[in-house]
Design an enzyme around this catalytic site. Structure first.
Site, PDB file in Angstrom:
ATOM      1  CG  ASP A 118      -1.839   1.176   1.299  1.00  0.00           C
ATOM      2  OD1 ASP A 118      -2.892   1.354   0.540  1.00  0.00           O
ATOM      3  OD2 ASP A 118      -1.425   2.113   2.082  1.00  0.00           O
ATOM      4  CE1 TYR A 123       0.269   7.770   2.466  1.00  0.00           C
ATOM      5  CE2 TYR A 123       0.733   5.455   1.997  1.00  0.00           C
ATOM      6  CZ  TYR A 123       0.307   6.421   2.547  1.00  0.00           C
ATOM      7  OH  TYR A 123      -1.158   6.211   3.000  1.00  0.00           O
ATOM      8  CE  LYS A 153      -3.752   4.612   0.327  1.00  0.00           C
ATOM      9  NZ  LYS A 153      -2.448   4.551   1.014  1.00  0.00           N
ATOM     10  CG  HIS A 186      -4.597   9.831   0.242  1.00  0.00           C
ATOM     11  ND1 HIS A 186      -3.294   9.757  -0.060  1.00  0.00           N
ATOM     12  CD2 HIS A 186      -4.562   9.173   1.492  1.00  0.00           C
ATOM     13  CE1 HIS A 186      -2.682   9.065   0.938  1.00  0.00           C
ATOM     14  NE2 HIS A 186      -3.442   8.709   1.970  1.00  0.00           N
TER      15      HIS A 186
HETATM   16  N1  LIG Z   1      -5.302   6.113   3.563  1.00  0.00           N
HETATM   17  C1  LIG Z   1      -4.871   6.721   4.525  1.00  0.00           C
HETATM   18  O1  LIG Z   1      -5.144   8.071   4.710  1.00  0.00           O
HETATM   19  C2  LIG Z   1      -3.755   6.365   5.436  1.00  0.00           C
HETATM   20  C3  LIG Z   1      -3.215   6.934   6.563  1.00  0.00           C
HETATM   21  C4  LIG Z   1      -2.386   6.408   7.199  1.00  0.00           C
HETATM   22  C5  LIG Z   1      -1.591   5.280   6.888  1.00  0.00           C
HETATM   23  N2  LIG Z   1      -2.135   4.549   5.909  1.00  0.00           N
HETATM   24  C6  LIG Z   1      -1.585   3.412   5.262  1.00  0.00           C
HETATM   25  O2  LIG Z   1      -1.665   2.041   6.202  1.00  0.00           O
HETATM   26  C7  LIG Z   1      -0.241   1.804   6.827  1.00  0.00           C
HETATM   27  C8  LIG Z   1      -0.220   1.407   8.204  1.00  0.00           C
HETATM   28  O3  LIG Z   1      -0.517   2.554   9.102  1.00  0.00           O
HETATM   29  P1  LIG Z   1       0.452   3.127  10.049  1.00  0.00           P
HETATM   30  O4  LIG Z   1       1.700   3.248   9.633  1.00  0.00           O
HETATM   31  O5  LIG Z   1      -0.151   4.535  10.464  1.00  0.00           O
HETATM   32  O6  LIG Z   1       0.350   2.549  11.441  1.00  0.00           O
HETATM   33  P2  LIG Z   1       0.397   1.047  11.941  1.00  0.00           P
HETATM   34  O7  LIG Z   1       0.613   0.140  10.958  1.00  0.00           O
HETATM   35  O8  LIG Z   1      -0.580   0.713  12.920  1.00  0.00           O
HETATM   36  O9  LIG Z   1       1.843   1.296  12.735  1.00  0.00           O
HETATM   37  C9  LIG Z   1       3.197   1.471  12.249  1.00  0.00           C
HETATM   38  C10 LIG Z   1       4.095   1.453  13.511  1.00  0.00           C
HETATM   39  O10 LIG Z   1       4.042   0.300  14.250  1.00  0.00           O
HETATM   40  C11 LIG Z   1       5.522  -0.168  14.447  1.00  0.00           C
HETATM   41  N3  LIG Z   1       5.112  -1.607  14.275  1.00  0.00           N
HETATM   42  C12 LIG Z   1       4.617  -2.392  13.559  1.00  0.00           C
HETATM   43  N4  LIG Z   1       4.527  -3.938  13.880  1.00  0.00           N
HETATM   44  C13 LIG Z   1       4.841  -3.906  15.077  1.00  0.00           C
HETATM   45  C14 LIG Z   1       4.807  -4.840  16.044  1.00  0.00           C
HETATM   46  N5  LIG Z   1       4.621  -5.946  15.736  1.00  0.00           N
HETATM   47  N6  LIG Z   1       5.480  -4.559  17.262  1.00  0.00           N
HETATM   48  C15 LIG Z   1       5.571  -3.291  17.668  1.00  0.00           C
HETATM   49  N7  LIG Z   1       5.542  -2.386  16.896  1.00  0.00           N
HETATM   50  C16 LIG Z   1       5.182  -2.367  15.544  1.00  0.00           C
HETATM   51  C17 LIG Z   1       5.928   0.221  13.294  1.00  0.00           C
HETATM   52  O11 LIG Z   1       7.416   0.301  13.567  1.00  0.00           O
HETATM   53  P3  LIG Z   1       8.492  -0.586  12.735  1.00  0.00           P
HETATM   54  O12 LIG Z   1       8.447  -0.227  11.305  1.00  0.00           O
HETATM   55  O13 LIG Z   1       9.712  -0.080  13.214  1.00  0.00           O
HETATM   56  O14 LIG Z   1       8.316  -1.973  13.028  1.00  0.00           O
HETATM   57  C18 LIG Z   1       5.367   1.558  13.022  1.00  0.00           C
HETATM   58  O15 LIG Z   1       6.089   2.657  13.995  1.00  0.00           O
HETATM   59  C19 LIG Z   1       0.614   2.816   6.255  1.00  0.00           C
HETATM   60  O16 LIG Z   1       1.723   2.595   6.176  1.00  0.00           O
HETATM   61  C20 LIG Z   1      -0.044   3.465   5.109  1.00  0.00           C
HETATM   62  O17 LIG Z   1       0.254   2.680   3.984  1.00  0.00           O
HETATM   63  C21 LIG Z   1      -3.107   4.994   4.975  1.00  0.00           C
END
Ligand SMILES: NC(=O)c1ccc[n+]([C@@H]2O[C@H](COP(=O)([O-])OP(=O)(O)OC[C@H]3O[C@@H](n4cnc5c(N)ncnc54)[C@H](OP(=O)(O)O)[C@@H]3O)[C@@H](O)[C@H]2O)c1
Length: 388
Positions: A118, A123, A153, A186
Site C-alpha cells: 500500500d 508517501y 492513491k 486518498h
Molecule cells: N489512507 C490513509 O489515509 C492512510 C493513513 C495512514 C496510513 N495509511 C496506510 O496504512 C499503513 C499502516 O498505518 P500506519 O503506518 O499509520 O500505522 P501502523 O501500521 O498501525 O503502525 C506502524 C508503527 O507500528 C510499528 N510496528 C509495526 N509492527 C509492530 C509490532 N509487531 N510490534 C511493535 N511495533 C510495531 C512500526 O514500527 P517498525 O516499522 O519499526 O516496526 C510503526 O512505527 C501505512 O503505512 C499506510 O500505507 C493510510
C-alpha cells in the site's frame, strides 16, 4: 569434438540451473552461488556423485527454507471481481529509508509472504515499491506481476476531474508499472497545488467535486490503468452521495481502523454496499507522529496476548481480520514484519471479543487541518459527517 569429464559436469549443472529456473525460480537466487562452486568440481572432480548429492541436498534445503519462511495470506474477492490478499504492507513512514534500502526491505517482505503493498503519491515510497516489484521478477521471487497486489492513491492536490488521469499516469511512471491493482481517492478533500496538508493557509482548501473526481477514476479503470478503484477516508454519507451517480461502485474504502477506533457505524454500511474495508493504522500508528499508544499499550490487549502466547500486535491485527476487514500494517523491521503475518491460524474467543468491545473509542487521526472557518469544511464533524 570430445567432451571431457569436467565439461560434462558443467553441462549437468547448467541443465539443473535451467530446470530450476523454469520450475522453482523462487529458490534460484538462494542457490545461484552454489552452481558456480559445484560446476567446477570442489573436490578436484574426483567424487562427482558425492558433489551432485550435496548439491541436490542444498537445493532441497533452500526450498524448505523458502516454504518455511513464507506465510500464506488468505485472499478476498472484491466487488470488481479481482482478488486481494487480506493483509497488506503499509509503505508510509514518518522518515523513509533511502530508495535502495526500502526496496530491499520490501523485497524481503515479499520473500516472507507479503503480496499486497500500500503506497500513495504523497508517501514518497512509490519508486521503491516499483523497484521491489521489478527486483522480485528479476530474481524469480514471483513469476508474474499479477502475483502482487499494488495500491496507490490520488493525492488531494489532484482530486479534480481533469487531474486524475495525469496523476495516475505519473504514479505508474514513477513505479515503472503498466497498471495498479487498486487506485484510491486518498481523501474526500481538495487542496491547492503545492499546499501542505499539515499546514494549510487560509483559502488553500478548495471545494471537492465528488462526482467529477469519481467519473475520472472510472475512466482510469476503463482504460485498464488500474484493476479496481476505491476510496479512502470516506464517511457513510459521502459514499451514499458518490453512489448516486457512480457507474462503477468503489471496491474499497480504506479508513483508520483498530481496536481503539472500531468503525462501528461505517463497517455495517460498507458491508451492505459490498464495499470492502481496509484498515489503516491497525496498531494505532504506534510511535508515529500521527499515531497513539491506545492499541499497543492497551491493558485488555496485553492480557489477551499473554493468555494466548501471542504478541499485542498479533491480537490487534487478528481482531481486525475477524471483523472482515483487511489490515494494512507497516513494519520495516524483519522480526516485526514476520510477527505481523502470523495471524491466520488461530482465533479470538467470544469472551476476548467482548473484552475488546470495552476499549474506549476515539479516532486517532481526525484531520483537523482541513477545517477552516471560511473554507468548504467548517468542522471535523462535517468532514466525518458526525462519525468521530
Ligand atoms: N489512507 C490513509 O489515509 C492512510 C493513513 C495512514 C496510513 N495509511 C496506510 O496504512 C499503513 C499502516 O498505518 P500506519 O503506518 O499509520 O500505522 P501502523 O501500521 O498501525 O503502525 C506502524 C508503527 O507500528 C510499528 N510496528 C509495526 N509492527 C509492530 C509490532 N509487531 N510490534 C511493535 N511495533 C510495531 C512500526 O514500527 P517498525 O516499522 O519499526 O516496526 C510503526 O512505527 C501505512 O503505512 C499506510 O500505507 C493510510
Amino acid at each position: 569434438m570430445k567432451i571431457t569429464c569436467n565439461e560434462k559436469q558443467i553441462y549437468i549443472y547448467i541443465y539443473i540451473y535451467i530446470y530450476i529456473n523454469i520450475k522453482k525460480p523462487r529458490i534460484l537466487h538462494q542457490i545461484s552461488p552454489y552452481f558456480v562452486f559445484f560446476s567446477f568440481g570442489p573436490f578436484g572432480g574426483h567424487n562427482k556423485i558425492l558433489e551432485l548429492f550435496i548439491f541436490l541436498q542444498l537445493i532441497s534445503m533452500a526450498e524448505e527454507e523458502v516454504q518455511k519462511n513464507e506465510s500464506k495470506i488468505p485472499e478476498i474477492v472484491l466487488n470488481s471481481g479481482h482478488k486481494m490478499p487480506a493483509l497488506g504492507m503499509g509503505c508510509a513512514a514518518e522518515k523513509l529509508p533511502p530508495v535502495e534500502e526500502l526496496t530491499s526491505i520490501l523485497v524481503h517482505a515479499m520473500e516472507i509472504g507479503y503480496r499486497h503493498f500500500d503506497t500513495a503519491a504523497c508517501y514518497g515510497s512509490e519508486e521503491a515499491v516499483g523497484k521491489a516489484v521489478a527486483k522480485a521478477l528479476e530474481i524469480g521471487l514471483i513469476q508474474n506481476r499479477d502475483e502482487l497486489f499494488i495500491t496507490s492513491k490520488l493525492w488531494i492536490t489532484n482530486s479534480h476531474h481533469d487531474l486524475v488521469l495525469p496523476a495516475l499516469k505519473k504514479t505508474l511512471e514513477t513505479m515503472g508499472l503498466e497498471y495498479l491493482d487498486l487506485y484510491l481517492i486518498h481523501w474526500p478533500v481538495r487542496i491547492k497545488e503545492g499546499a501542505n496538508m499539515f499546514n494549510l493557509a487560509e483559502g488553500e482548501v478548495l471545494p471537492f467535486d465528488i462526482h467529477g473526481t469519481w467519473k475520472a477514476m472510472e475512466d482510469c479503470s476503463k482504460l485498464g490503468l488500474t484493476k479496481s478503484i476505491g476510496l479512502s477516508n470516506f464517511s457513510c454519507e459521502k459514499i451514499s452521495q458518490l453512489l448516486e451517480h457512480a457507474t462503477i461502485p468503489p471496491a474499497i474504502n480504506q479508513v483508520e481502523m483498530n481496536v481503539s477506533w472500531q468503525q462501528r457505524k461505517l463497517l455495517p454500511f460498507c458491508k451492505e454496499k459490498r464495499i470492502h474495508v481496509c484498515g489503516w493504522s491497525p496498531l494505532g500508528a504506534y510511535g508515529v507522529l500521527w499515531g497513539s499508544n491506545a492499541v499497543m499499550e492497551s491493558q485488555i490487549l496485553k492480557d489477551i496476548a499473554t493468555s494466548k502466547s501471542k504478541t499485542i500486535s498479533q491480537v490487534a491485527l487478528r481482531w481486525i481480520y475477524e471483523q472482515g476487514v483487511s489490515p494494512i500494517v507497516k513494519s520495516f523491521n524483519e522480526d516485526r514484519m514476520q510477527q505481523n503475518l502470523q495471524i491466520f491460524d488461530w482465533e479470538l474467543t467470544k469472551e476476548e471479543n467482548v473484552q475488546i468491545l470495552q476499549i474506549p473509542q476515539r479516532r486517532v487521526f481526525r484531520a483537523d487541518s482541513f477545517v477552516q472557518e471560511n473554507g468548504p469544511i467548517k468542522s471535523v464533524e462535517e468532514l466525518w459527517d458526525g462519525d468521530i
